[in-house]
Write a protein that holds these residues in place. Structure first.
Motif, short mmCIF file in Angstrom:
data_model
loop_
_atom_site.label_atom_id
_atom_site.label_comp_id
_atom_site.label_asym_id
_atom_site.label_seq_id
_atom_site.Cartn_x
_atom_site.Cartn_y
_atom_site.Cartn_z
N LEU A 113 0.85 -1.21 0.00
CA LEU A 113 0.00 0.00 0.00
C LEU A 113 0.88 1.26 0.00
CD1 LEU A 113 -2.75 -0.92 2.65
CD2 LEU A 113 -3.16 -0.51 0.23
N LEU A 178 -18.89 5.66 -11.40
CA LEU A 178 -18.74 5.97 -9.98
C LEU A 178 -19.66 5.11 -9.12
CD1 LEU A 178 -17.31 7.82 -7.93
CD2 LEU A 178 -19.16 9.47 -8.26
N ILE A 181 -18.43 1.75 -7.79
CA ILE A 181 -17.31 1.63 -6.84
C ILE A 181 -17.51 2.48 -5.60
CG2 ILE A 181 -15.68 1.12 -8.71
CD1 ILE A 181 -14.58 4.08 -8.00
N CYS A 182 -18.58 3.27 -5.56
CA CYS A 182 -18.79 4.20 -4.44
C CYS A 182 -20.16 3.97 -3.84
CB CYS A 182 -18.68 5.64 -4.95
SG CYS A 182 -18.89 6.90 -3.67
N TRP A 183 -20.18 3.51 -2.61
CA TRP A 183 -21.44 3.20 -1.94
C TRP A 183 -21.56 4.02 -0.66
CZ3 TRP A 183 -18.78 -2.10 -2.02
CH2 TRP A 183 -18.80 -2.63 -3.31
N PHE A 184 -22.80 4.35 -0.30
CA PHE A 184 -23.05 5.08 0.95
C PHE A 184 -23.82 4.19 1.91
CE2 PHE A 184 -21.94 8.53 -1.84
CZ PHE A 184 -21.36 9.47 -1.01
N VAL B 37 -13.88 10.06 -4.26
CA VAL B 37 -13.92 8.71 -4.83
C VAL B 37 -13.75 8.78 -6.35
CG1 VAL B 37 -15.23 6.57 -5.07
CG2 VAL B 37 -15.37 7.87 -2.94
N ARG B 41 -11.29 6.73 -8.69
CA ARG B 41 -11.82 5.97 -9.83
C ARG B 41 -10.91 6.06 -11.04
NH1 ARG B 41 -15.34 6.78 -14.23
NH2 ARG B 41 -15.08 9.04 -14.07
N GLN B 50 -9.06 -2.36 -11.71
CA GLN B 50 -9.82 -1.42 -10.86
C GLN B 50 -10.40 -2.14 -9.65
OE1 GLN B 50 -12.45 1.09 -13.58
NE2 GLN B 50 -11.58 -0.30 -15.11
N TRP B 52 -10.66 -1.51 -6.59
CA TRP B 52 -11.09 -0.72 -5.43
C TRP B 52 -12.61 -0.56 -5.34
CZ3 TRP B 52 -7.22 1.13 -8.84
CH2 TRP B 52 -7.72 1.73 -10.01
N ARG B 53 -13.12 -0.62 -4.11
CA ARG B 53 -14.53 -0.31 -3.82
C ARG B 53 -14.53 0.53 -2.55
NH1 ARG B 53 -14.05 -2.40 -7.93
NH2 ARG B 53 -15.11 -4.21 -8.82
N PHE B 54 -15.29 1.60 -2.53
CA PHE B 54 -15.32 2.53 -1.40
C PHE B 54 -16.71 2.50 -0.75
CE2 PHE B 54 -11.35 4.98 -1.85
CZ PHE B 54 -10.95 4.60 -3.11
N LEU B 55 -16.73 2.14 0.52
CA LEU B 55 -17.98 2.27 1.28
C LEU B 55 -17.85 3.48 2.19
CD1 LEU B 55 -20.77 1.08 2.10
CD2 LEU B 55 -19.57 0.01 4.03
N VAL B 56 -18.65 4.49 1.92
CA VAL B 56 -18.64 5.71 2.72
C VAL B 56 -19.67 5.55 3.82
CG1 VAL B 56 -18.98 8.21 2.68
CG2 VAL B 56 -18.02 7.05 0.66
N PHE B 91 -12.28 -1.42 0.12
CA PHE B 91 -12.28 -2.87 -0.12
C PHE B 91 -11.53 -3.19 -1.40
CE2 PHE B 91 -16.49 -2.35 2.01
CZ PHE B 91 -16.37 -3.28 3.01
N LEU B 115 -4.57 -0.46 -4.70
CA LEU B 115 -5.37 0.20 -3.68
C LEU B 115 -4.61 1.35 -3.04
CD1 LEU B 115 -7.47 -1.93 -4.18
CD2 LEU B 115 -7.64 -2.31 -1.74
N LEU B 154 -15.43 -9.35 -1.14
CA LEU B 154 -14.76 -8.10 -0.78
C LEU B 154 -13.81 -8.31 0.38
CD1 LEU B 154 -17.79 -5.64 -0.95
CD2 LEU B 154 -16.01 -5.95 -2.68
N PRO B 156 -11.55 -6.12 3.12
CA PRO B 156 -11.22 -4.79 3.64
C PRO B 156 -9.70 -4.62 3.69
CG PRO B 156 -12.60 -6.03 5.20
CD PRO B 156 -12.13 -6.99 4.16
#
Lengths: 188, 188
Positions: A113, A178, A181-184, B37, B41, B50, B52-56, B91, B115, B154, B156
Motif C-alpha cells: 500500500l 462511480l 465503486i462508491c457506496w453510501f 472517490v 476511480r 480497478q 477498489w470499492r469505497f464504502l462511505v 475494499f 489500492l 470483498l 477490507p
C-alpha cells in the motif's frame, strides 16, 4: 478538453497521467526526476516507515542490462519499456516491526500500500511536469536483482518507464462508473 | 508557508495532505466525498482491473457499529477514528487472473499497490477540497466484516477517517532526506 476544464488542479493532473508506452528521443532532465522522487518522499506510510527506495537508471548501458534481466522469458511482453529513456526501480526496504509483525497480525502487506501511494506521487508529479510514465508490475524480480547486484535488504516491487510521450493522442480512460465503486452506508 | 510557495499545484496538495486524527463537528458534504472517490476511480491498476470499492459510512449508527467492530481489542489504539464524522472502508474486489495468477508468478500482491494508488488519489483530492483524512491500516478485518455484513468477494484493506481538521497547526512532516531514497544508476 471539456472533461478537464471543469475540474480543479489535481483532477487535471490525474487526468493527464496516462500509461505512456511510447517515448520520443528526448532525454529526461535529472532535476525533473528528482522532483518526482521528492513528491514520493512526502507520501504517508504505515508507522511512517517510508519503505520506498527509487533507483533511477538513465545510463544507457545499465538500462540495457536492467531491461534484459527484467523483461526476459514470460516477461517479454513488457520489453517495450527498454525503449524508455529512463527506467526507475521502486524497491521496498522492509521494517521488521511495522511490515513483518504488522502483516502477521492483520494479513495486510502494508508496504505494498505504501509503495502504491509513493509511486503514484512520483507518477502524478511526472504528469504535472509534462513527463509520461507507466507503472510496470510484470517483470522478473530475479532478473532485476541480478542485473543490479541488489542487496538482500531491498525487494523490487515495481518499475516505471519514464520519458516524454510520443503518443499523438491517447484513447479515453476506461473506468467503471462511480456508482459501481462508491457506496453510501450499504454495500452495493 | 515558504516551503509551499515555490512549488507547483500538486506539491502544494501533497504538502497539504496531513494525517488528521482530530476533527471539528462539521458534517462532510456528500458531493465532496463523491469527488474524492471519483479521483480514485481514475487511478491506474494492473491490467486495468480497478479492484477498489469505497464504502462511505456517514450514518451515525452504522459508523458506531463499524468503529466498534474495527477498533476493538488490540486495535483499540485506533479508536480515535470513531470521532471522525465519516469513516470510509476501502475494499478490494479481486480479479482471479490479474490478482491471483499474477501473484503466483511474481509474488507481488498487485491489488495492494493498486489500492495504495487509488486510496491516495482519494486523500489528495480530499486535501485539495479542504478535508482532512487519515489512512488507517490497524483495524480488525473480521470486525469490519461482521459490522457490515461484508460478502466474501470483498476484502477490507484500509479505512479512512474523513472530516474537517480540528488541528490548529500540524508539526512539520518528518521524512528521510531525498539522497537516502533516490539513487542514480547505483544502489546507495
Amino acid at each position: 478538453m471539456a472533461e478537464q476544464s471543469q475540474e480543479g488542479g489535481l483532477k487535471q493532473v490525474i487526468l493527464a497521467r496516462r500509461s505512456v508506452r511510447r517515448f520520443d528521443g528526448r532525454p529526461v532532465e535529472r532535476e525533473l526526476l528528482r522532483s518526482c522522487v521528492d513528491a514520493a518522499r512526502l507520501a504517508p506510510s504505515a508507522e511512517n516507515v517510508q519503505p520506498w527506495r527509487f533507483l533511477v537508471v538513465d545510463d544507457p548501458t545499465l538500462k540495457a542490462r536492467l531491461a534484459e534481466g527484467a523483461f526476459s522469458g514470460i516477461y517479454r511482453v513488457t520489453s517495450w519499456a527498454e525503449r524508455a529513456p529512463v527506467l526507475v526501480v521502486l524497491f521496498a526496504e522492509l521494517d521488521i516491526l511495522a511490515n513483518r509483525l504488522g502483516k502477521r497480525v492483520t494479513g495486510i502487506d502494508y508496504y505494498l500500500l505504501d509503495l502504491g501511494i509513493a509511486g503514484e506521487h512520483f507518477c502524478l508529479q511526472a504528469a504535472e511536469l509534462g513527463l509520461g510514465t507507466c507503472w510496470i508490475g510484470w517483470f522478473s524480480s530475479d532478473g532485476v536483482r541480478k542485473a543490479l547486484g541488489t542487496p538482500r535488504r531491498l525487494r523490487p516491487a515495481a518499475l516505471f518507464a519514464v520519458g516524454y510521450s510520443a503518443h499523438e493522442r491517447m484513447p479515453e480512460k476506461k473506468r467503471r462508473a462511480l456508482e459501481e465503486i462508491c457506496w453510501f452506508n450499504e454495500i452495493g
